[in-house]
Scaffold this active site. Sequence first.
Site, short mmCIF file in Angstrom:
data_model
loop_
_atom_site.label_atom_id
_atom_site.label_comp_id
_atom_site.label_asym_id
_atom_site.label_seq_id
_atom_site.Cartn_x
_atom_site.Cartn_y
_atom_site.Cartn_z
N LYS A 83 12.02 -1.84 -8.26
CA LYS A 83 11.52 -1.37 -7.08
C LYS A 83 10.34 -0.86 -6.87
O LYS A 83 10.13 0.01 -7.80
CB LYS A 83 12.76 -0.67 -6.33
CG LYS A 83 12.49 -0.71 -4.90
CD LYS A 83 13.67 -0.28 -4.05
CE LYS A 83 13.65 0.03 -2.61
NZ LYS A 83 14.49 0.54 -1.82
N SER A 158 16.39 -2.14 1.87
CA SER A 158 14.84 -2.33 1.47
C SER A 158 14.37 -2.76 -0.13
O SER A 158 13.48 -3.07 -0.44
CB SER A 158 14.43 -0.85 1.50
OG SER A 158 14.79 0.14 0.84
N SER A 159 15.77 -2.80 -1.02
CA SER A 159 15.67 -3.54 -2.06
C SER A 159 15.75 -4.96 -2.18
O SER A 159 16.27 -5.54 -3.10
CB SER A 159 16.57 -2.76 -3.32
OG SER A 159 16.55 -1.42 -2.96
N ILE A 179 19.31 4.34 0.58
CA ILE A 179 19.62 5.61 1.44
C ILE A 179 20.38 5.25 2.82
O ILE A 179 20.94 5.89 3.73
CB ILE A 179 18.20 6.22 1.90
CG1 ILE A 179 18.53 7.52 2.73
CG2 ILE A 179 17.49 5.23 3.08
CD1 ILE A 179 17.06 8.12 3.11
N GLY A 180 20.59 3.85 2.96
CA GLY A 180 21.46 3.24 4.03
C GLY A 180 22.01 1.94 4.10
O GLY A 180 21.90 1.11 4.73
N GLY A 181 21.95 1.50 2.47
CA GLY A 181 22.77 0.22 2.33
C GLY A 181 21.36 -0.51 1.35
O GLY A 181 21.85 -1.87 1.39
N SER A 182 20.42 0.21 0.97
CA SER A 182 19.18 -0.55 0.58
C SER A 182 19.34 -1.24 -0.93
O SER A 182 18.65 -2.01 -1.40
CB SER A 182 18.29 0.31 0.37
OG SER A 182 17.74 0.85 1.60
#
Length: 529
Positions: A83, A158-159, A179-182
Site C-alpha cells: 500500500k 482505503s487499501s 483503521i476502520g475496515g481499510s
Amino acid sequence: MSASTDPTCLTATALSSLLAAREVSSEEVTRAHLARIGALDPRLGAFTQVLHDEALAAARGLDDERRRGEIRGPLHGLPITVKESLDMAGMASTLGVASRRDHRAAGDAGVTALLRRAGAVILGRTNVSQLLLYSEARNPLFGQTANPWSLDHSPGGSSGGEAAAIAAGMSPLGIGTDIGGSIRVPAHCCGIAGMKPTLDRWTNLGSNTALLGQEAIRSQVGPMARSARDLALVMSELDPATMAALDVRVPPFPFTEPASVEVARLRVGFYCDDGLVPSSTAVARAVVKAASALRARGATVVPFTPPGIPDAVYGYFAALSADGGATAMSLLQGDAADVDVSLRSLRAMASLPPFARRAAARVAGIAGERRLQRLLEVTGPKSVAELWRVTHALREARAAIASAMRAESLDLLLCPPYATPALPHTASRDFVLAGSAAMLWNLAQFPAGVVPVTRVRAGEARRERPRDRLEKRAAEVDAKSEGLPVGVQVVGLPFSDHVVLAAMITIEDELAGEPDRPVTPVSPPPLAG
C-alpha cells in the site's frame, strides 16, 4: 498459458511451493505478474508505482541465491505489493495529497523491511483513498481505482488498490493498513481474503496516517491475499517475535499456526445486523452461509450480538474528530480540485462552528434522520477532558464485548464486514456509517479477517422500505450489486489471530466449488473472454 500453469492464476501458497521445488523461477513469476499489470492496470488503476526494473533485478538475485542453496524461507522469490501509505526508502508516501508529494522516506516501513529480508519481490505500490479516510480508492494525485468485478464500482478502501491488484491477478499477496475496515472492506468488495491482526501483533513502524498523534483508534498493518492460507503463510513468516526486536510495541510472542486449532471444538457466535445500518440481503445470507460451513465441520454456532454496538461506533467517530478535523484538513492544500468528492462533506462538517453543528443536528432529528443527528452530535472538537471521557468509554466498550463473549464461552464471531456489497464510484460520500461493522473491531482492537463467501443473486439486488437518507443510499447501492462478491467477517478475542485464520481456512475449504463463491483472479469485464 492455461490457468493451471499461469503464475498469475495461482495462490501465494501454490507459488511458494513451485518456487521451492524449482519448477518455476522467481524471474518467471515476476515477469508474468508484471505483464499482467501492463495488460490490466490501465483499466483498473490499482498501482501508484510499478517497480519493473527493481523487481526483476531482485528476482534474478533471489534466483541466484536459490541456486547456491541460500533459501530465506517460503516467501523467497515471491512477488508482493504494498500500500502507498507504507514507507519505502527514497519514495513518497503521499496518502493522495499534494502537500506530501515531495516527502521522501528515510527507510522502509518495518513490514516492508522484513518482507525484503524474507526474500519477497516488491512489484509496486498501490492506490488509496485520499488521507485513507473513506471506503474507496481514489484521490487527485493517482486517480480512481476500479473493481475488477465491475469497472463501475469501487474496490473499497482505503487499501482498495491492493484488493484490486490481488483480485485481478496482478499480485498474489499484498500489505494494507486498517483503521476502520481499510483491509477488510476492500477484501469483501473484491472477493479476496484480508486480515487485521490484533493491535500491535504486527509492527506499524513506517505506516503513515492523516491523524498523526491520534491514539484512541489506531491503524493496524495486515496482509491481503486470494486465500486465507496465503494470509497464514505470510503471518507465519513475518513472526511477531522477530518484529518485537524492531518495535517495542509488538509483544514478543511467536505466531501459533492455524493448523493447531481444532475447529470442531470452537464455539462461534454470529449476527447479521449491528443495529446501525441493516445489512443487504446478500450480506446477511453470507453470514448464515459461513455459520453453516463451520457448523458442518463440527463447531457449535449460536446467535450472539455484542452489547452496546451503536454507542461504541458513535464513540469511534467522536474520538477521530476530537481535533475538529484540524490535523487531516491541514494536509488538504489548494483549491477544491485538490480534495476528493468523498472528503468535501467531511471537510464542510469539520468547519462548522459548534452552534451550527448543534442546529444541523436538531434539523436532522426533526426530519427523522436520527443516525445523522447522532453523528453530528458526537463529532467535532473536544476538550482534553472530553476526549479522555470518550477514550474511557471506548475501553469500557472493549471490555464489555470481551466479557460478553467469555460469558457465552465464545471463541469467535461471524458478522458482516460492511452493510452492502461494493459501492458505485463516489457513493461513499455521506455513507460513512455503512462501515460500522468493521469499525467496531478497530475500537475494540480485536483481530478480524474477511473471507470470500458468495456473490449477490438477482433477487437480492434490492432493499425493501428504506426509511431515511442512509437506507435510501443503501438501496441505491443494492440495486446495482448483482453478481458482486460478498465476504464475511471473522472476529476473535485479542491474540487469537491463529483461531480467526483457522476458521477462515475452514470456511474456504467447506465452500470450495460452490457455484456462487467468488473465484479470483478475475479480469475486468471489458477484457474478459
